[in-house]
Design a protein around this motif. Structure first.
Motif, short mmCIF file in Angstrom:
data_model
loop_
_atom_site.label_atom_id
_atom_site.label_comp_id
_atom_site.label_asym_id
_atom_site.label_seq_id
_atom_site.Cartn_x
_atom_site.Cartn_y
_atom_site.Cartn_z
N UNK A 134 0.82 -1.21 0.00
CA UNK A 134 0.00 0.00 0.00
C UNK A 134 0.86 1.26 0.00
N UNK A 135 1.94 1.24 0.75
CA UNK A 135 2.85 2.39 0.76
C UNK A 135 3.48 2.60 -0.61
N UNK A 136 3.80 1.51 -1.29
CA UNK A 136 4.38 1.62 -2.63
C UNK A 136 3.37 2.22 -3.61
N UNK A 137 2.10 1.81 -3.51
CA UNK A 137 1.06 2.40 -4.36
C UNK A 137 0.92 3.89 -4.08
N UNK A 138 0.93 4.25 -2.81
CA UNK A 138 0.80 5.67 -2.44
C UNK A 138 1.97 6.47 -2.99
N UNK A 139 3.18 5.93 -2.87
CA UNK A 139 4.37 6.63 -3.35
C UNK A 139 4.33 6.76 -4.88
N UNK A 140 3.80 5.76 -5.57
CA UNK A 140 3.68 5.83 -7.02
C UNK A 140 2.73 6.93 -7.45
N UNK A 147 3.51 14.55 -8.79
CA UNK A 147 4.64 15.48 -8.76
C UNK A 147 5.17 15.75 -10.16
N UNK A 148 5.33 14.70 -10.96
CA UNK A 148 5.83 14.87 -12.32
C UNK A 148 4.85 15.69 -13.15
N UNK A 149 3.56 15.38 -13.04
CA UNK A 149 2.57 16.14 -13.79
C UNK A 149 2.55 17.61 -13.41
N UNK A 150 2.68 17.90 -12.12
CA UNK A 150 2.69 19.29 -11.67
C UNK A 150 3.91 20.04 -12.20
N UNK A 151 5.07 19.39 -12.21
CA UNK A 151 6.27 20.05 -12.72
C UNK A 151 6.18 20.32 -14.22
N UNK A 152 5.55 19.43 -14.96
CA UNK A 152 5.40 19.64 -16.39
C UNK A 152 4.39 20.75 -16.70
N UNK A 153 3.27 20.73 -16.00
CA UNK A 153 2.23 21.74 -16.25
C UNK A 153 2.70 23.12 -15.81
N UNK A 154 3.53 23.18 -14.79
CA UNK A 154 4.01 24.46 -14.27
C UNK A 154 4.81 25.24 -15.30
N UNK A 155 5.46 24.54 -16.24
CA UNK A 155 6.28 25.23 -17.23
C UNK A 155 5.46 25.91 -18.32
N UNK A 156 4.17 25.61 -18.42
CA UNK A 156 3.33 26.28 -19.41
C UNK A 156 3.00 27.69 -18.94
N UNK A 157 2.63 28.54 -19.87
CA UNK A 157 2.35 29.95 -19.55
C UNK A 157 0.86 30.15 -19.28
N UNK A 158 0.55 31.32 -18.73
CA UNK A 158 -0.85 31.69 -18.51
C UNK A 158 -1.36 31.44 -17.11
N UNK A 160 8.38 14.79 1.08
CA UNK A 160 8.08 13.38 1.27
C UNK A 160 9.19 12.50 0.71
N UNK A 161 9.66 12.82 -0.49
CA UNK A 161 10.74 12.03 -1.09
C UNK A 161 12.04 12.15 -0.30
N UNK A 162 12.28 13.32 0.29
CA UNK A 162 13.48 13.50 1.11
C UNK A 162 13.41 12.66 2.37
N UNK A 179 15.07 7.84 5.44
CA UNK A 179 14.68 6.59 6.10
C UNK A 179 15.37 5.39 5.45
N UNK A 180 15.48 5.41 4.14
CA UNK A 180 16.18 4.31 3.46
C UNK A 180 17.64 4.26 3.89
N UNK A 181 18.27 5.43 3.98
CA UNK A 181 19.67 5.46 4.37
C UNK A 181 19.84 5.03 5.83
N UNK A 182 18.95 5.49 6.70
CA UNK A 182 19.08 5.17 8.12
C UNK A 182 18.86 3.68 8.39
N UNK A 183 17.98 3.03 7.63
CA UNK A 183 17.68 1.62 7.87
C UNK A 183 18.50 0.67 7.01
N UNK A 184 19.32 1.20 6.10
CA UNK A 184 20.09 0.36 5.19
C UNK A 184 21.15 -0.43 5.95
#
Length: 414
Positions: free
Chosen positions: A28-34, A40-51, A70-72, A77-82
């Motif tokens: 479930x966490x993996x689905x949420x992260x996906x 996030x990707x969609x927002x970054x792409x749409x942000x570059x458009x004008x208007x 969230x990604x940070x 957490x990955x580094x701390x538990x690795x």
């Protein structure tokens, strides 16, 4: 049935982050992260458009801030538990398949925080370029838990060593046709020649050659003479014939990877889980000896399932059966320790195991040699049968332990 090993909270948390199939919560966490990644990707792409209004720009910035935070946190957490924090980002000065996604995660968040905290100081620098690549690096996060990505990696491993030859042919054709086109079209008095359409140098003519040979046909340049048009026709024909080479190489590599997809995916999952569980060569051998109750240095399919379960590797019965068939190449119905170690251990660990096990197996060969020497003493009375028996004993011993056959073993004895 051996019990799975007891894991510390840090190892369980690392398994939760790295292996979605380890539990329902991890899935479930993996689905949420996906979902967050795609948003996030969609927002970054749409942000570059004008208007967009100022309020809408603020919305995009806040969304980017939340997603990056969230990604940070996930990366920390990955580094701390690795279990291998020293090689979390690089291994011996280079990025490997074990830490590739960790480097991708860094590229996905570090440029944002530098630009967010540094403001306009990042503009015009290399980090600004890395920041524009954040949509790509974040999309790569999705492939972390995508089993099909292993197929793509195998396809590239097979195809890349064969691609230098087609690449060299492409460079040769580009230089050759570029030089000829420049020689034909370089006259300034040609009717229809314009500064934009002019073959003013060999490098500029090479641009025309490469877009023609690759059958792209960009259209910004075109020959104005009959000889130039004839040369272009030859380039198009050569381009169609040339493309058959790299396409065949990549196509065959993907076909071979697809035919072995079950083996690639299952072995990849077993190796990842062994790394996450901290299974070393010594641990693996101890578990193998524990399930090998008859001490025959070989196990059957049921014992293999018990071995994987004892190491904390959860596979379905069908996957275990497929794994057993992959390892049991000779179809004997059992697999030896070295046969299994060859496919599940890293190359360095496997070579160490071979060096450790080989002397012990060779000592068994010496014992049979003593028996063979005794048989040789009566060979005069029994003809050549004693020699054949001796060679047969040695051949069976070597084959059963995956050692190369020694010279002198006659075909009849085998």
């Amino acid at each position: 049935l051996l019990e799975p090993p007891t894991l510390s909270w840090r190892r369980r948390f690392y398994l939760f982050l790295e292996e979605p199939s380890s539990s329902v919560g991890a899935q479930l966490f993996n689905y949420f992260l996906t979902v967050v990644t795609f948003v996030s990707v969609g927002a970054m792409l749409v942000e570059t458009t004008s208007g967009w209004s100022e309020q809408q720009d603020d919305f995009f910035r806040i969304m980017d801030l939340l997603c990056s935070s969230l990604f940070s946190i996930e990366l920390i957490c990955r580094f701390a538990s690795s279990p291998k924090r020293r090689s979390f980002f690089v291994t011996r000065g280079r990025i490997t398949t074990d830490n590739f996604y960790n480097a991708v995660d860094v590229l996905g968040v570090v440029p944002f925080w530098i630009s967010y905290l540094g403001g306009s100081a990042v503009d015009g620098h290399f980090l600004a370029l890395i920041d524009t690549l954040r949509p790509t690096t974040r999309l790569l996060k999705v492939s972390r838990s995508f089993d099909g990505f292993d197929l793509l990696v195998r396809c590239l491993q097979v195809a890349i060593p064969q691609l230098p030859i087609p690449l060299f042919v492409l460079v040769t054709l580009t230089v050759l046709f570029g030089a000829i086109a420049w020689h034909i079209e370089r006259d300034d008095t040609i009717v229809g020649s314009t500064p934009e359409n002019k073959f003013g140098s060999i490098p500029r003519s090479m641009w025309f050659a490469i877009v023609t040979v690759s059958t792209v046909g960009y259209g910004d340049m075109s020959p104005q003479t009959d000889a130039g048009r004839m040369l272009t026709a030859v380039m198009i024909i050569c381009g169609v014939l040339y493309l058959a080479m790299p396409l065949a190489v990549v196509g065959n590599a993907f076909t071979s990877a697809w035919e072995a997809r079950d083996e690639i995916i299952i072995l990849g999952k077993v190796k990842r889980r062994m790394r996450m569980m901290g299974v070393t060569a010594a641990t693996f051998q101890a578990a193998f000896n524990a399930v090998d109750v008859d001490q025959s240095d070989s196990i059957d399919e049921e014992e293999l399932h018990t071995l994987l379960t004892s190491l904390g590797i959860d596979l379905t019965p069908l996957s275990v059966s497929k794994l057993f068939l992959f390892v049991d190449e000779d179809g004997s119905g059992v697999i030896s320790y070295l046969e299994l170690a060859k496919v599940v251990l890293d190359s360095a660990d496997f070579l160490e195991e071979v060096d450790r096990v080989k002397p012990k197996q060779q000592s068994n060969v010496k014992v049979f040699d003593v028996v063979g020497d005794s048989l040789d003493r009566v060979s005069e009375a029994t003809g050549n049968y004693a020699r054949h028996v001796r060679n047969g004993i040695r051949a069976c011993t070597l084959v059963s332990h995956d050692l190369p056959s020694l010279p002198g073993v006659v075909p009849e004895a085998r």
